[in-house]
Scaffold this motif. Sequence first.
Motif, PDB file in Angstrom:
ATOM      1  N   MET A 296       0.814  -1.209   0.000  1.00 50.07           N
ATOM      2  CA  MET A 296       0.000   0.000   0.000  1.00 50.07           C
ATOM      3  C   MET A 296       0.855   1.270   0.000  1.00 50.07           C
ATOM      4  O   MET A 296       0.508   2.254  -0.637  1.00 50.07           O
ATOM      5  N   HIS A 297       1.987   1.234   0.687  1.00 51.89           N
ATOM      6  CA  HIS A 297       2.792   2.443   0.796  1.00 51.89           C
ATOM      7  C   HIS A 297       3.485   2.816  -0.519  1.00 51.89           C
ATOM      8  O   HIS A 297       3.990   3.922  -0.656  1.00 51.89           O
ATOM      9  N   ARG A 298       3.489   1.930  -1.494  1.00 54.33           N
ATOM     10  CA  ARG A 298       4.115   2.245  -2.787  1.00 54.33           C
ATOM     11  C   ARG A 298       3.125   2.818  -3.799  1.00 54.33           C
ATOM     12  O   ARG A 298       3.499   3.152  -4.912  1.00 54.33           O
ATOM     13  N   ILE A 299       1.862   2.944  -3.401  1.00 51.98           N
ATOM     14  CA  ILE A 299       0.852   3.545  -4.266  1.00 51.98           C
ATOM     15  C   ILE A 299       0.985   5.065  -4.156  1.00 51.98           C
ATOM     16  O   ILE A 299       0.895   5.621  -3.065  1.00 51.98           O
ATOM     17  N   VAL A 300       1.197   5.735  -5.269  1.00 49.98           N
ATOM     18  CA  VAL A 300       1.280   7.190  -5.282  1.00 49.98           C
ATOM     19  C   VAL A 300      -0.108   7.789  -5.449  1.00 49.98           C
ATOM     20  O   VAL A 300      -0.484   8.729  -4.766  1.00 49.98           O
ATOM     21  N   ARG A 301      -0.881   7.204  -6.369  1.00 53.80           N
ATOM     22  CA  ARG A 301      -2.186   7.769  -6.688  1.00 53.80           C
ATOM     23  C   ARG A 301      -3.082   6.694  -7.274  1.00 53.80           C
ATOM     24  O   ARG A 301      -2.609   5.765  -7.918  1.00 53.80           O
TER      25      ARG A 301
ATOM     26  N   ILE B 147      -5.013  10.295  -3.468  1.00 59.67           N
ATOM     27  CA  ILE B 147      -3.558  10.415  -3.447  1.00 59.67           C
ATOM     28  C   ILE B 147      -2.994   9.928  -2.120  1.00 59.67           C
ATOM     29  O   ILE B 147      -3.658   9.957  -1.101  1.00 59.67           O
ATOM     30  N   ASN B 148      -1.749   9.480  -2.191  1.00 59.60           N
ATOM     31  CA  ASN B 148      -1.008   9.068  -1.008  1.00 59.60           C
ATOM     32  C   ASN B 148      -0.239  10.289  -0.531  1.00 59.60           C
ATOM     33  O   ASN B 148       0.619  10.815  -1.246  1.00 59.60           O
ATOM     34  N   LEU B 149      -0.527  10.754   0.668  1.00 56.66           N
ATOM     35  CA  LEU B 149       0.094  11.969   1.196  1.00 56.66           C
ATOM     36  C   LEU B 149       1.594  11.810   1.427  1.00 56.66           C
ATOM     37  O   LEU B 149       2.301  12.813   1.548  1.00 56.66           O
ATOM     38  N   LEU B 150       2.083  10.593   1.463  1.00 53.07           N
ATOM     39  CA  LEU B 150       3.525  10.381   1.587  1.00 53.07           C
ATOM     40  C   LEU B 150       4.265  10.891   0.350  1.00 53.07           C
ATOM     41  O   LEU B 150       5.455  11.174   0.406  1.00 53.07           O
ATOM     42  N   TYR B 151       3.562  10.993  -0.762  1.00 55.44           N
ATOM     43  CA  TYR B 151       4.177  11.428  -2.016  1.00 55.44           C
ATOM     44  C   TYR B 151       3.780  12.852  -2.409  1.00 55.44           C
ATOM     45  O   TYR B 151       4.021  13.275  -3.533  1.00 55.44           O
ATOM     46  N   LEU B 152       3.189  13.596  -1.503  1.00 55.11           N
ATOM     47  CA  LEU B 152       2.791  14.974  -1.759  1.00 55.11           C
ATOM     48  C   LEU B 152       4.025  15.857  -1.874  1.00 55.11           C
ATOM     49  O   LEU B 152       4.908  15.815  -1.019  1.00 55.11           O
ATOM     50  N   GLU B 153       4.081  16.652  -2.931  1.00 57.09           N
ATOM     51  CA  GLU B 153       5.200  17.570  -3.112  1.00 57.09           C
ATOM     52  C   GLU B 153       4.802  18.997  -2.756  1.00 57.09           C
ATOM     53  O   GLU B 153       5.490  19.659  -1.996  1.00 57.09           O
ATOM     54  N   ALA B 154       3.688  19.480  -3.309  1.00 53.40           N
ATOM     55  CA  ALA B 154       3.295  20.872  -3.068  1.00 53.40           C
ATOM     56  C   ALA B 154       1.833  21.077  -3.414  1.00 53.40           C
ATOM     57  O   ALA B 154       1.223  20.288  -4.138  1.00 53.40           O
TER      58      ALA B 154
ATOM     59  N   GLN C  87      -6.847  17.614   6.256  1.00 52.65           N
ATOM     60  CA  GLN C  87      -6.252  16.282   6.281  1.00 52.65           C
ATOM     61  C   GLN C  87      -4.754  16.361   6.011  1.00 52.65           C
ATOM     62  O   GLN C  87      -3.962  15.693   6.674  1.00 52.65           O
ATOM     63  N   VAL C  88      -4.346  17.202   5.075  1.00 50.24           N
ATOM     64  CA  VAL C  88      -2.924  17.363   4.756  1.00 50.24           C
ATOM     65  C   VAL C  88      -2.187  17.945   5.956  1.00 50.24           C
ATOM     66  O   VAL C  88      -1.111  17.470   6.326  1.00 50.24           O
ATOM     67  N   LYS C  89      -2.759  18.956   6.583  1.00 50.04           N
ATOM     68  CA  LYS C  89      -2.104  19.570   7.749  1.00 50.04           C
ATOM     69  C   LYS C  89      -1.989  18.580   8.904  1.00 50.04           C
ATOM     70  O   LYS C  89      -0.966  18.522   9.582  1.00 50.04           O
ATOM     71  N   GLY C  90      -3.017  17.780   9.133  1.00 51.62           N
ATOM     72  CA  GLY C  90      -2.961  16.749  10.168  1.00 51.62           C
ATOM     73  C   GLY C  90      -1.886  15.718   9.873  1.00 51.62           C
ATOM     74  O   GLY C  90      -1.146  15.295  10.761  1.00 51.62           O
ATOM     75  N   PHE C  91      -1.779  15.338   8.620  1.00 50.77           N
ATOM     76  CA  PHE C  91      -0.754  14.388   8.210  1.00 50.77           C
ATOM     77  C   PHE C  91       0.632  14.988   8.406  1.00 50.77           C
ATOM     78  O   PHE C  91       1.542  14.320   8.899  1.00 50.77           O
ATOM     79  N   GLN C  92       0.805  16.246   8.036  1.00 53.58           N
ATOM     80  CA  GLN C  92       2.099  16.909   8.199  1.00 53.58           C
ATOM     81  C   GLN C  92       2.481  16.990   9.683  1.00 53.58           C
ATOM     82  O   GLN C  92       3.648  16.820  10.022  1.00 53.58           O
ATOM     83  N   GLN C  93       1.510  17.231  10.557  1.00 54.25           N
ATOM     84  CA  GLN C  93       1.774  17.254  12.001  1.00 54.25           C
ATOM     85  C   GLN C  93       2.262  15.887  12.466  1.00 54.25           C
ATOM     86  O   GLN C  93       3.184  15.780  13.265  1.00 54.25           O
ATOM     87  N   GLU C  94       1.621  14.848  11.962  1.00 54.37           N
ATOM     88  CA  GLU C  94       2.030  13.496  12.339  1.00 54.37           C
ATOM     89  C   GLU C  94       3.449  13.194  11.852  1.00 54.37           C
ATOM     90  O   GLU C  94       4.237  12.562  12.548  1.00 54.37           O
ATOM     91  N   LEU C  95       3.786  13.669  10.662  1.00 53.67           N
ATOM     92  CA  LEU C  95       5.150  13.504  10.153  1.00 53.67           C
ATOM     93  C   LEU C  95       6.153  14.233  11.044  1.00 53.67           C
ATOM     94  O   LEU C  95       7.235  13.713  11.303  1.00 53.67           O
ATOM     95  N   LEU C  96       5.801  15.421  11.501  1.00 57.57           N
ATOM     96  CA  LEU C  96       6.689  16.172  12.393  1.00 57.57           C
ATOM     97  C   LEU C  96       6.911  15.418  13.699  1.00 57.57           C
ATOM     98  O   LEU C  96       8.027  15.384  14.220  1.00 57.57           O
ATOM     99  N   ILE C  97       5.867  14.809  14.220  1.00 58.58           N
ATOM    100  CA  ILE C  97       5.987  14.022  15.452  1.00 58.58           C
ATOM    101  C   ILE C  97       6.916  12.831  15.217  1.00 58.58           C
ATOM    102  O   ILE C  97       7.800  12.551  16.018  1.00 58.58           O
TER     103      ILE C  97
ATOM    104  N   PHE D  58      -4.092   8.327   2.924  1.00 58.06           N
ATOM    105  CA  PHE D  58      -4.720   8.543   1.627  1.00 58.06           C
ATOM    106  C   PHE D  58      -5.829   9.584   1.728  1.00 58.06           C
ATOM    107  O   PHE D  58      -6.641   9.549   2.649  1.00 58.06           O
ATOM    108  N   ALA D  59      -5.837  10.505   0.779  1.00 52.91           N
ATOM    109  CA  ALA D  59      -6.832  11.577   0.752  1.00 52.91           C
ATOM    110  C   ALA D  59      -7.479  11.612  -0.629  1.00 52.91           C
ATOM    111  O   ALA D  59      -6.836  11.313  -1.638  1.00 52.91           O
TER     112      ALA D  59
END
Length: 150
Positions: free
Chosen positions: A40-45, A90-97, A128-138, A81-82
């Motif tokens: 699942m983690h290799r799915i970009v979109r 999309i997989n937020l792990l692959y979000l660029e901008a 959802q993106v901001k929540g994901f980014q917070q989790e990445l920061l943690i 995924f969002a």
Amino acid sequence: MKKTLFAKPLTNVHVELIAPQFDMPDLTLPFWGSRKKMPMHRIVRLEGEGNYTLFHFADGSQLMVSLTLKKMESRLSPKVFARPHKKNIINLLYLEALHPDNQQLIVSLVNGDRVEVSRRKASRFIKQVKGFQQELLILNSAPTISIMAA
């Protein structure tokens, strides 16, 4: 066009390192009369095309399966995924901008894909993106692993 970066995009190596933290098991997908396990983690979109879903993977490969995007959405990790638009997940792990342009928001992914965000889904998507980014920061602040350093 203004470009909004939430954090430095993750490399494939970083995605491999942090994927276990997000509880993303392999997906079993129907494929030519059999079933195939896909990480699942290799799915970009995922792109909906009628009753089919086209998977776009990090290595550039694609796979079409005979399941709807709605059915696939229920099998994906909601933390990672969002669904910014009715035709894409999309997989937020692959979000660029994010690219806000007049009244349209466009997402760019690390593989070069660009996906429109529907106006109705924009505020929920950004949350959802901001929540994901917070989790990445943690995860990044955890002493055992450095995620964002590259």
